[in-house]
Design a protein around this motif. Sequence first.
Motif, mmCIF file in Angstrom:
data_model
loop_
_atom_site.group_PDB
_atom_site.id
_atom_site.type_symbol
_atom_site.label_atom_id
_atom_site.label_comp_id
_atom_site.label_asym_id
_atom_site.label_seq_id
_atom_site.Cartn_x
_atom_site.Cartn_y
_atom_site.Cartn_z
ATOM 1 N N GLY A 20 0.817 -1.199 0.000
ATOM 2 C CA GLY A 20 0.000 0.000 0.000
ATOM 3 C C GLY A 20 0.856 1.256 0.000
ATOM 4 O O GLY A 20 2.011 1.237 0.418
ATOM 5 N N LYS A 21 0.287 2.344 -0.479
ATOM 6 C CA LYS A 21 0.963 3.641 -0.463
ATOM 7 C C LYS A 21 1.389 4.022 0.950
ATOM 8 O O LYS A 21 2.339 4.755 1.148
ATOM 9 C CB LYS A 21 0.027 4.734 -0.982
ATOM 10 N N GLN A 22 0.659 3.509 1.945
ATOM 11 C CA GLN A 22 0.903 3.837 3.342
ATOM 12 C C GLN A 22 2.203 3.241 3.876
ATOM 13 O O GLN A 22 2.597 3.512 5.003
ATOM 14 C CB GLN A 22 -0.255 3.364 4.237
ATOM 15 N N GLY A 23 2.851 2.365 3.116
ATOM 16 C CA GLY A 23 4.105 1.787 3.554
ATOM 17 C C GLY A 23 3.972 0.422 4.202
ATOM 18 O O GLY A 23 4.937 -0.100 4.748
ATOM 19 N N LEU A 24 2.794 -0.180 4.170
ATOM 20 C CA LEU A 24 2.566 -1.503 4.747
ATOM 21 C C LEU A 24 2.141 -2.475 3.651
ATOM 22 O O LEU A 24 1.666 -2.061 2.590
ATOM 23 C CB LEU A 24 1.491 -1.433 5.833
ATOM 24 N N SER A 25 2.275 -3.766 3.921
ATOM 25 C CA SER A 25 1.885 -4.802 2.984
ATOM 26 C C SER A 25 0.554 -5.405 3.451
ATOM 27 O O SER A 25 0.441 -5.837 4.596
ATOM 28 C CB SER A 25 2.969 -5.876 2.916
ATOM 29 N N TYR A 26 -0.437 -5.431 2.572
ATOM 30 C CA TYR A 26 -1.776 -5.908 2.884
ATOM 31 C C TYR A 26 -2.036 -7.245 2.206
ATOM 32 O O TYR A 26 -1.579 -7.470 1.089
ATOM 33 C CB TYR A 26 -2.831 -4.913 2.378
ATOM 34 N N PHE A 27 -2.796 -8.129 2.879
ATOM 35 C CA PHE A 27 -3.261 -9.339 2.230
ATOM 36 C C PHE A 27 -4.451 -8.964 1.372
ATOM 37 O O PHE A 27 -5.391 -8.318 1.838
ATOM 38 C CB PHE A 27 -3.668 -10.398 3.259
ATOM 39 N N GLN A 28 -4.410 -9.338 0.104
ATOM 40 C CA GLN A 28 -5.483 -9.009 -0.817
ATOM 41 C C GLN A 28 -6.791 -9.620 -0.332
ATOM 42 O O GLN A 28 -6.809 -10.745 0.156
ATOM 43 C CB GLN A 28 -5.134 -9.550 -2.191
ATOM 44 N N CYS A 41 -14.423 -2.427 0.548
ATOM 45 C CA CYS A 41 -13.115 -3.060 0.430
ATOM 46 C C CYS A 41 -12.809 -3.641 1.801
ATOM 47 O O CYS A 41 -13.003 -2.971 2.816
ATOM 48 C CB CYS A 41 -12.051 -2.032 0.034
ATOM 49 N N MET A 42 -12.375 -4.896 1.866
ATOM 50 C CA MET A 42 -12.036 -5.515 3.139
ATOM 51 C C MET A 42 -10.803 -6.381 2.939
ATOM 52 O O MET A 42 -10.745 -7.167 1.990
ATOM 53 C CB MET A 42 -13.193 -6.371 3.668
ATOM 54 N N HIS A 43 -9.825 -6.190 3.815
ATOM 55 C CA HIS A 43 -8.610 -6.978 3.711
ATOM 56 C C HIS A 43 -7.999 -7.193 5.090
ATOM 57 O O HIS A 43 -8.486 -6.670 6.082
ATOM 58 C CB HIS A 43 -7.598 -6.335 2.746
ATOM 59 N N VAL A 44 -6.935 -7.981 5.115
ATOM 60 C CA VAL A 44 -6.238 -8.304 6.360
ATOM 61 C C VAL A 44 -4.885 -7.595 6.340
ATOM 62 O O VAL A 44 -4.209 -7.582 5.314
ATOM 63 C CB VAL A 44 -6.039 -9.829 6.495
ATOM 64 N N LEU A 45 -4.539 -7.017 7.470
ATOM 65 C CA LEU A 45 -3.257 -6.326 7.604
ATOM 66 C C LEU A 45 -2.527 -6.872 8.823
ATOM 67 O O LEU A 45 -3.099 -6.935 9.914
ATOM 68 C CB LEU A 45 -3.474 -4.821 7.778
ATOM 69 N N SER A 107 6.787 -6.197 20.456
ATOM 70 C CA SER A 107 7.769 -7.137 19.908
ATOM 71 C C SER A 107 7.105 -8.310 19.187
ATOM 72 O O SER A 107 7.787 -9.246 18.771
ATOM 73 C CB SER A 107 8.670 -7.655 21.033
ATOM 74 N N THR A 108 5.771 -8.264 19.038
ATOM 75 C CA THR A 108 5.041 -9.312 18.320
ATOM 76 C C THR A 108 4.163 -8.674 17.240
ATOM 77 O O THR A 108 3.752 -7.517 17.367
ATOM 78 C CB THR A 108 4.144 -10.129 19.275
ATOM 79 N N PRO A 109 3.863 -9.400 16.173
ATOM 80 C CA PRO A 109 3.006 -8.844 15.116
ATOM 81 C C PRO A 109 1.603 -8.530 15.643
ATOM 82 O O PRO A 109 1.142 -9.125 16.618
ATOM 83 C CB PRO A 109 2.939 -9.955 14.070
ATOM 84 N N CYS A 110 0.932 -7.597 14.993
ATOM 85 C CA CYS A 110 -0.497 -7.378 15.254
ATOM 86 C C CYS A 110 -1.228 -7.538 13.928
ATOM 87 O O CYS A 110 -0.709 -7.186 12.878
ATOM 88 C CB CYS A 110 -0.762 -6.011 15.899
ATOM 89 N N THR A 111 -2.417 -8.113 13.987
ATOM 90 C CA THR A 111 -3.189 -8.404 12.781
ATOM 91 C C THR A 111 -4.600 -7.878 12.937
ATOM 92 O O THR A 111 -5.223 -8.042 13.990
ATOM 93 C CB THR A 111 -3.220 -9.925 12.510
ATOM 94 N N ALA A 112 -5.115 -7.249 11.873
ATOM 95 C CA ALA A 112 -6.453 -6.663 11.897
ATOM 96 C C ALA A 112 -7.173 -6.924 10.582
ATOM 97 O O ALA A 112 -6.545 -7.111 9.538
ATOM 98 C CB ALA A 112 -6.366 -5.160 12.136
ATOM 99 N N ILE A 113 -8.494 -6.936 10.661
ATOM 100 C CA ILE A 113 -9.347 -6.921 9.475
ATOM 101 C C ILE A 113 -9.756 -5.472 9.274
ATOM 102 O O ILE A 113 -10.227 -4.819 10.216
ATOM 103 C CB ILE A 113 -10.585 -7.812 9.658
ATOM 104 N N ILE A 114 -9.587 -4.976 8.056
ATOM 105 C CA ILE A 114 -9.896 -3.583 7.754
ATOM 106 C C ILE A 114 -10.953 -3.548 6.662
ATOM 107 O O ILE A 114 -10.801 -4.198 5.621
ATOM 108 C CB ILE A 114 -8.627 -2.835 7.305
ATOM 109 N N ALA A 115 -12.015 -2.780 6.893
ATOM 110 C CA ALA A 115 -13.075 -2.604 5.895
ATOM 111 C C ALA A 115 -13.240 -1.124 5.618
ATOM 112 O O ALA A 115 -13.209 -0.301 6.543
ATOM 113 C CB ALA A 115 -14.386 -3.203 6.395
ATOM 114 N N ARG A 116 -13.410 -0.778 4.358
ATOM 115 C CA ARG A 116 -13.599 0.615 3.956
ATOM 116 C C ARG A 116 -14.796 0.727 3.018
ATOM 117 O O ARG A 116 -15.136 -0.221 2.327
ATOM 118 C CB ARG A 116 -12.353 1.137 3.232
ATOM 119 N N THR A 117 -15.373 1.911 2.995
ATOM 120 C CA THR A 117 -16.539 2.132 2.151
ATOM 121 C C THR A 117 -16.165 2.484 0.712
ATOM 122 O O THR A 117 -17.040 2.776 -0.091
ATOM 123 C CB THR A 117 -17.436 3.240 2.739
ATOM 124 N N ASP A 118 -14.898 2.443 0.372
ATOM 125 C CA ASP A 118 -14.422 2.613 -1.000
ATOM 126 C C ASP A 118 -14.038 1.226 -1.505
ATOM 127 O O ASP A 118 -13.232 0.550 -0.866
ATOM 128 C CB ASP A 118 -13.204 3.539 -1.010
#
Length: 139
Positions: A20-28, A41-45, A107-118
């Motif tokens: 992503g432009k934001q500098g992070l890698s997203y799971f499609q 749009c909904m993906h895992v980060l 010191s550990t990864p964090c994982t989230a589901i992200i949903a957007r209205t675009d």
Amino acid sequence: MNGSSKSICHIVRPSNTYDGKQGLSYFQGIAAETVGASGICMHVLTIPPGGRAKAHLHEAHETAIYMLSGEAHTWYGDRLENHVIVRAGELFYIPAGVPHLPANLSSTPCTAIIARTDPNEQESVVLLPDLDELAAVPA
């Protein structure tokens, strides 16, 4: 039901990633690009330990986040003057047009589901480089 593509359901297995432009890698995930979505749009980060995004906003769409594991610090507001920690099991809402910068200070990864209205993965992302240094997080 008719045979149009609007009546086709899809399973998406989030194995492919995109940067992503934001500098992070997203799971499609679910998006215009993957399934022809027209309103979501909904993906895992997963943010790695010490990882952070670039300061940005989403011009015309809202964002809803569900933290699956770990915790993320997020600075938000016109000058990133507000700070919140989103922990596993919590939901976080970001209105359209609000500057924000998430980071994983643990010191550990964090994982989230992200949903957007675009429905598009990246079209309304606006980077705000002048705000990057305002968050109290290592660059």
